[in-house]
Design a protein around this motif. Sequence first.
Motif, PDB file in Angstrom:
ATOM      1  N   ARG A 155     -24.744  30.188 -16.215  1.00 31.90           N
ATOM      2  CA  ARG A 155     -25.285  28.823 -16.275  1.00 31.90           C
ATOM      3  C   ARG A 155     -24.156  27.833 -16.029  1.00 31.90           C
ATOM      4  O   ARG A 155     -23.284  27.647 -16.874  1.00 31.90           O
ATOM      5  CB  ARG A 155     -25.922  28.554 -17.628  1.00 31.90           C
ATOM      6  N   ASP A 169     -28.807  34.287  -7.455  1.00 35.40           N
ATOM      7  CA  ASP A 169     -30.136  34.219  -8.067  1.00 35.40           C
ATOM      8  C   ASP A 169     -31.245  34.015  -7.043  1.00 35.40           C
ATOM      9  O   ASP A 169     -32.327  34.588  -7.173  1.00 35.40           O
ATOM     10  CB  ASP A 169     -30.172  33.090  -9.095  1.00 35.40           C
ATOM     11  N   ARG A 192     -40.838  32.042 -16.125  1.00 38.58           N
ATOM     12  CA  ARG A 192     -39.498  31.460 -15.987  1.00 38.58           C
ATOM     13  C   ARG A 192     -39.208  30.476 -17.111  1.00 38.58           C
ATOM     14  O   ARG A 192     -40.085  30.106 -17.885  1.00 38.58           O
ATOM     15  CB  ARG A 192     -39.398  30.717 -14.650  1.00 38.58           C
ATOM     16  N   THR A 193     -37.946  30.049 -17.180  1.00 39.79           N
ATOM     17  CA  THR A 193     -37.578  28.946 -18.063  1.00 39.79           C
ATOM     18  C   THR A 193     -37.854  27.631 -17.331  1.00 39.79           C
ATOM     19  O   THR A 193     -38.223  27.632 -16.148  1.00 39.79           O
ATOM     20  CB  THR A 193     -36.090  28.998 -18.438  1.00 39.79           C
ATOM     21  N   THR A 195     -37.145  24.348 -15.198  1.00 34.84           N
ATOM     22  CA  THR A 195     -36.304  24.292 -13.999  1.00 34.84           C
ATOM     23  C   THR A 195     -35.098  23.370 -14.123  1.00 34.84           C
ATOM     24  O   THR A 195     -34.399  23.138 -13.146  1.00 34.84           O
ATOM     25  CB  THR A 195     -37.135  23.852 -12.775  1.00 34.84           C
ATOM     26  N   THR A 200     -32.597  28.889 -12.867  1.00 35.80           N
ATOM     27  CA  THR A 200     -34.056  28.909 -12.798  1.00 35.80           C
ATOM     28  C   THR A 200     -34.533  28.286 -11.494  1.00 35.80           C
ATOM     29  O   THR A 200     -35.461  28.791 -10.848  1.00 35.80           O
ATOM     30  CB  THR A 200     -34.670  28.155 -13.984  1.00 35.80           C
ATOM     31  N   LYS A 201     -33.913  27.171 -11.099  1.00 36.87           N
ATOM     32  CA  LYS A 201     -34.269  26.537  -9.827  1.00 36.87           C
ATOM     33  C   LYS A 201     -34.076  27.518  -8.675  1.00 36.87           C
ATOM     34  O   LYS A 201     -34.946  27.653  -7.801  1.00 36.87           O
ATOM     35  CB  LYS A 201     -33.402  25.304  -9.592  1.00 36.87           C
ATOM     36  N   ARG A 203     -33.965  30.844  -8.739  1.00 38.38           N
ATOM     37  CA  ARG A 203     -34.889  31.984  -8.772  1.00 38.38           C
ATOM     38  C   ARG A 203     -36.301  31.546  -8.395  1.00 38.38           C
ATOM     39  O   ARG A 203     -37.021  32.278  -7.710  1.00 38.38           O
ATOM     40  CB  ARG A 203     -34.864  32.644 -10.159  1.00 38.38           C
ATOM     41  N   ASP A 227     -40.058  32.676 -21.246  1.00 38.24           N
ATOM     42  CA  ASP A 227     -38.811  33.398 -20.990  1.00 38.24           C
ATOM     43  C   ASP A 227     -38.418  34.361 -22.105  1.00 38.24           C
ATOM     44  O   ASP A 227     -37.250  34.700 -22.273  1.00 38.24           O
ATOM     45  CB  ASP A 227     -37.669  32.408 -20.731  1.00 38.24           C
ATOM     46  N   ILE A 252     -38.244  36.266 -15.250  1.00 35.64           N
ATOM     47  CA  ILE A 252     -36.874  35.792 -15.096  1.00 35.64           C
ATOM     48  C   ILE A 252     -35.872  36.647 -15.857  1.00 35.64           C
ATOM     49  O   ILE A 252     -34.684  36.582 -15.633  1.00 35.64           O
ATOM     50  CB  ILE A 252     -36.767  34.315 -15.529  1.00 35.64           C
TER      51      ILE A 252
END
Length: 342
Positions: A155, A169, A192-193, A195, A200-201, A203, A227, A252
Amino acid sequence: MCERQPTMKDIARELGISVATVSRALKNNPAIREEIREKVQEYAASINFYPNEIAASLRSSKVSTPKYIGVIVPEIAHYYFSTIISGIESEASKRGYCIIVAQSDERYEREVEICERFHKNRVQGIIVSQALDTKEYGHFQKLLDSRIPLVFYDRISTGVSTSRVVVDDYQGAYSAVEHLINCGCRRIAIYRTETKIEITKNRFNGYRDALLKHGLPTDNSLDIVCDNRLDAEEITPEILSQENHPDGFFAINDDTAVGILYSAKRMGFRVPDDIQVCGFSNGLRAISCEPMLTTMEQRGKRVGREAADIVINHIEGKIPEGKTDKRIVKTRLIVRGTTKHI
């Protein structure tokens, strides 16, 4: 080379007093007059000086001072982060460095506190994956302003310009969804989580682009914010109860994928005949379920080694000041029992 940080000798020279007086004043020793203590402490704060507690402890024990790298992880118990720590430690040890690991617990305030402590203890560099709720980046900028090398992994912070190591990713998600499509899935959901997180964006974009390339429509009802396993076990039965339910799921992370898998099985769906599932991590959970999970391998040890290599190169001046090193670690599809073999 990184600009050196101020020392007690610098303070003593500037204020025209002895190093011993500076040391005692910083410790609030009553033997030093109050006005001198205040003067020393005010000047030290103005130049961002902090006593090196680690070095002081080692000096008192007559042990030579090792070189330290601080490592911040959101969650030590998470398999992926634990493999990254292993990679960092391996590379750091090989090159003569020790690591200090601290856990942010996904909390911004805790992350700030750790950065402050690392700063005070004069670590040579810091490797960090930011907490989920971090939205301000002043604590990271303060480290950079103090010439402490900072490397992000997994991250990354978009609020500061630093070196970083990330998994590919976008391509990983693209490959996972394309695999589901090639296995016959035509209605694929993503768990997903939110964005706001860069990974996350990336993926989500990989998921969407794989659908578009293969002529499959995007559907907002298949874009699900979830998630973790518990939430997945709560949400999935409702989704699979719909008449036009998904025949494929891309999660994710593996924890969420396992929640989807067990929910589908409890409802009587056959995996992979009726429902197919693909995760992202390739942790221990992926081989602890039945059937075992198809997933994208993140190669955490490689991420850790690369991050340690970059931060040490910064420390040792092999990367010029003001320059950054950005590396991408490729993912790998591991096909197991939750998708069809093609």
